[in-house]
Scaffold this motif. Structure first.
Motif, PDB file in Angstrom:
ATOM      1  N   ALA A 194      69.394  33.470 -92.635  1.00 56.56           N
ATOM      2  CA  ALA A 194      70.132  34.689 -92.296  1.00 56.56           C
ATOM      3  C   ALA A 194      71.270  34.394 -91.323  1.00 56.56           C
ATOM      4  N   GLU A 240      69.160  44.675 -90.234  1.00 57.30           N
ATOM      5  CA  GLU A 240      70.525  44.366 -90.638  1.00 57.30           C
ATOM      6  C   GLU A 240      71.443  45.490 -90.194  1.00 57.30           C
ATOM      7  N   ASP A 297      73.948  32.600 -93.260  1.00 57.16           N
ATOM      8  CA  ASP A 297      74.661  33.526 -94.135  1.00 57.16           C
ATOM      9  C   ASP A 297      75.697  34.324 -93.356  1.00 57.16           C
ATOM     10  N   VAL A 334      69.927  38.820 -85.810  1.00 54.96           N
ATOM     11  CA  VAL A 334      68.940  37.784 -86.126  1.00 54.96           C
ATOM     12  C   VAL A 334      68.578  36.998 -84.875  1.00 54.96           C
TER      13      VAL A 334
END
Length: 205
Positions: free
Chosen positions: A117, A70, A120, A83
């Motif tokens: 992910a 991240e 999001d 990602v």
């Protein structure tokens, strides 16, 4: 009370992917999976619904193995790119499975983390509802399509000379010659990053 299940979904995924890595997609059958697990083919039908189920195991295994870091700062585009690259690098490690990445849709819960992910990150970027769906499909489609195109070079590195193809008439096909030269001077991972930047630049909520 039903009999306890001998194999976990994760065991089935890992074993199916191992078979595909070693023998290709044609090598994955109910019998081959059962043999690797030390059981009979009929037992596998208790876990997997035919050929579609076998192929789903492979896609799930690849997605479940995807990792990424991240990025600091919380920028949604950087998070999405992290990602996407993590998924692509994992796919490249299993080139025999690449054709399935375009064909398989629904995944087991154990393999949904990358999709969640990416969603999001897009959600943080302001996407909601139908537009969230479209944006997600644009990015995931780019990952799958790029992996398919670059399957001849599954590991990041210099593009093989074969990528440039036969000699072309520079006057008749100047732009094709231009991109052939560019392919020879770049590597797949750099091309992926550049392509993703173009997509992210256009993703304005």
């Amino acid at each position: 009370m039903p009999a306890p299940r001998r194999f976990t979904r994760e065991q089935l995924q890992a074993t199916a992917l191992s078979i595909v890595d070693e023998r290709g997609l044609a090598g994955l059958t109910m019998r081959s999976l059962a043999a690797e697990l030390g059981t009979g083919a009929m037992t596998i039908y208790n876990y997997v619904d035919g050929r579609t189920g076998l192929e789903a195991l492979v896609t799930e295994a690849v997605m479940a193995m995807s990792t990424w870091e991240e990025p600091e700062g919380g920028d949604w585009r950087e998070a999405l790119a992290a990602v996407a690259e993590g998924v692509l690098l994992t796919v490249w490690e299993h080139p025999n499975a690449v054709p399935l990445m375009l064909a398989r849709g629904a995944l087991h819960e154990s393999a949904l983390a990358p999709a969640e992910a990416m969603l999001d990150a897009l959600h943080r970027g302001g996407y909601r509802g139908p537009r969230l769906l479209v944006a997600f499909r644009v990015v995931s489609g780019f990952i799958s399509g790029f992996a398919q195109v670059e399957v001849v070079a599954p590991q990041p590195g210099p593009a093989p000379a074969a990528d440039q193809g036969p000699a072309l008439d520079g006057e008749r096909f100047p732009r094709l010659v231009e991109i052939a030269d560019a392919a020879g001077a770049s590597d797949p991972l750099s091309r992926f990053r550049d392509g993703l930047r173009i997509i992210l630049k256009g993703l304005e909520p």
